[in-house]
Design a protein around this motif. Sequence first.
Motif, mmCIF file in Angstrom:
data_model
loop_
_atom_site.group_PDB
_atom_site.id
_atom_site.type_symbol
_atom_site.label_atom_id
_atom_site.label_comp_id
_atom_site.label_asym_id
_atom_site.label_seq_id
_atom_site.Cartn_x
_atom_site.Cartn_y
_atom_site.Cartn_z
ATOM 1 N N UNK A 199 0.819 -1.207 0.000
ATOM 2 C CA UNK A 199 0.000 0.000 0.000
ATOM 3 C C UNK A 199 0.855 1.262 0.000
ATOM 4 N N UNK A 200 2.042 1.208 0.603
ATOM 5 C CA UNK A 200 2.984 2.314 0.466
ATOM 6 C C UNK A 200 3.396 2.463 -1.000
ATOM 7 N N UNK A 201 3.595 1.311 -1.654
ATOM 8 C CA UNK A 201 3.924 1.348 -3.076
ATOM 9 C C UNK A 201 2.813 1.955 -3.902
ATOM 10 N N UNK A 202 1.565 1.572 -3.594
ATOM 11 C CA UNK A 202 0.435 2.129 -4.347
ATOM 12 C C UNK A 202 0.291 3.629 -4.121
ATOM 13 N N UNK A 203 0.442 4.058 -2.892
ATOM 14 C CA UNK A 203 0.317 5.490 -2.602
ATOM 15 C C UNK A 203 1.351 6.298 -3.377
ATOM 16 N N UNK A 204 2.584 5.807 -3.389
ATOM 17 C CA UNK A 204 3.641 6.531 -4.098
ATOM 18 C C UNK A 204 3.489 6.410 -5.607
ATOM 19 N N UNK A 205 3.060 5.246 -6.078
ATOM 20 C CA UNK A 205 2.930 5.042 -7.528
ATOM 21 C C UNK A 205 1.895 5.981 -8.131
ATOM 22 N N UNK A 248 -12.338 10.034 4.657
ATOM 23 C CA UNK A 248 -12.182 9.394 5.958
ATOM 24 C C UNK A 248 -11.853 7.917 5.923
ATOM 25 N N UNK A 249 -11.413 7.396 4.760
ATOM 26 C CA UNK A 249 -10.975 6.000 4.724
ATOM 27 C C UNK A 249 -9.822 5.834 5.715
ATOM 28 N N UNK A 250 -9.950 4.886 6.623
ATOM 29 C CA UNK A 250 -8.992 4.826 7.738
ATOM 30 C C UNK A 250 -7.600 4.376 7.297
ATOM 31 N N UNK A 251 -7.512 3.533 6.296
ATOM 32 C CA UNK A 251 -6.206 3.061 5.840
ATOM 33 C C UNK A 251 -6.342 2.499 4.437
ATOM 34 N N UNK A 285 -9.825 -8.417 7.981
ATOM 35 C CA UNK A 285 -9.554 -6.972 7.927
ATOM 36 C C UNK A 285 -8.367 -6.547 8.780
ATOM 37 N N UNK A 286 -7.837 -7.440 9.613
ATOM 38 C CA UNK A 286 -6.837 -7.037 10.590
ATOM 39 C C UNK A 286 -5.523 -6.577 9.969
ATOM 40 N N UNK A 287 -5.160 -7.138 8.835
ATOM 41 C CA UNK A 287 -3.834 -6.865 8.287
ATOM 42 C C UNK A 287 -3.726 -5.441 7.728
ATOM 43 N N UNK A 288 -4.685 -5.035 6.926
ATOM 44 C CA UNK A 288 -4.659 -3.669 6.391
ATOM 45 C C UNK A 288 -4.869 -2.655 7.510
ATOM 46 N N UNK A 289 -5.712 -2.997 8.476
ATOM 47 C CA UNK A 289 -5.921 -2.088 9.606
ATOM 48 C C UNK A 289 -4.636 -1.912 10.392
ATOM 49 N N UNK A 290 -3.891 -2.997 10.604
ATOM 50 C CA UNK A 290 -2.631 -2.935 11.332
ATOM 51 C C UNK A 290 -1.552 -2.232 10.522
ATOM 52 N N UNK A 291 -1.623 -2.371 9.192
ATOM 53 C CA UNK A 291 -0.601 -1.738 8.344
ATOM 54 C C UNK A 291 -0.655 -0.222 8.448
ATOM 55 N N UNK A 292 -1.855 0.334 8.571
ATOM 56 C CA UNK A 292 -2.048 1.772 8.814
ATOM 57 C C UNK A 292 -1.306 2.667 7.819
ATOM 58 N N UNK A 293 -1.495 2.389 6.524
ATOM 59 C CA UNK A 293 -0.981 3.279 5.488
ATOM 60 C C UNK A 293 -2.083 4.273 5.167
ATOM 61 N N UNK A 294 -1.899 5.508 5.554
ATOM 62 C CA UNK A 294 -2.944 6.495 5.400
ATOM 63 C C UNK A 294 -2.966 7.026 3.965
#
Length: 296
Positions: A199-205, A248-251, A285-294
Amino acid sequence: MAWYAQAPVGGFYQALARGFYRDAGLDVTISNGGPQVNAVQLLLAGQCDLITGYDFQTLHGVAASMPLVTVGASFQHDLQGMILHEPARSLADLKGRRILIASSSRQTFWPWLSRRYGLSAAQAAPYTFNLQPFLVSPDVAVQGYASSEMFDIRQAGVAARFFAFSDEGYPPYGTAIVTTRALAGGDPASVTGFVRASMMGWREYLHGDPAPGNALIRQASAREDEARLAYGIATMRAASVLTGGQGGLRALGSMTEARWRATYEFMVGNGLIAPGVDWRAAFDTRFADAAQVVPA
């Protein structure tokens, strides 16, 4: 990957190129997919650890007692749709046209699409991922993605319009990250790390400099050039694929039980799956929630 290297999977290549997976302690190799590659089979055979999947496919797997679980959603809506020649104005204009669809689409969107718009089975014809029949025949419509097929159609000088299924209530997430229950339960830290890095990759891409990811994509696929990649990125940005336009999407990558219920009920309502399937087993849902990529 379930498909070839191109902009709609660019976030994963960006994460690899920028070292996000390495920083998470992961040694990641990305392999191309395609229409002849059964990614689920490879996953269950232990030949890969995670795949890009499809919510319908995962729910079918759960119904067949396969230990599949979706751990994140790259996109908040599926990017698939139908492409029609101008002057089409809506999917209702599919009536009377020959419609090219992949064989797998008969188990995803076709039952819903045909019922919603009163289409006949005789209108459906095989799509072999060759656009030539569409390019030469104004009475032909074809399934596709705004980020890829539409570029090729415009390069050919054909006036056409793309109609996204998600705009009509089609509920699945897009480019989901799928693994096995054994890996998700046995090594949750690595799965969370993979989701976070992706998700960090997607945000930057999509909201930074995509050049590192594009360089790897071009190494993996000779078909992709800078113009095609730039078009795909611009299209995904315009569609707000990472957030679905939701404030307001949390992550990034996050999913909800309500949305998965809607997808399950959609499948039941269109005869794609039997009632009573344990649809909650198809996602975590726990993995993306824990990843917390805003979001950017």
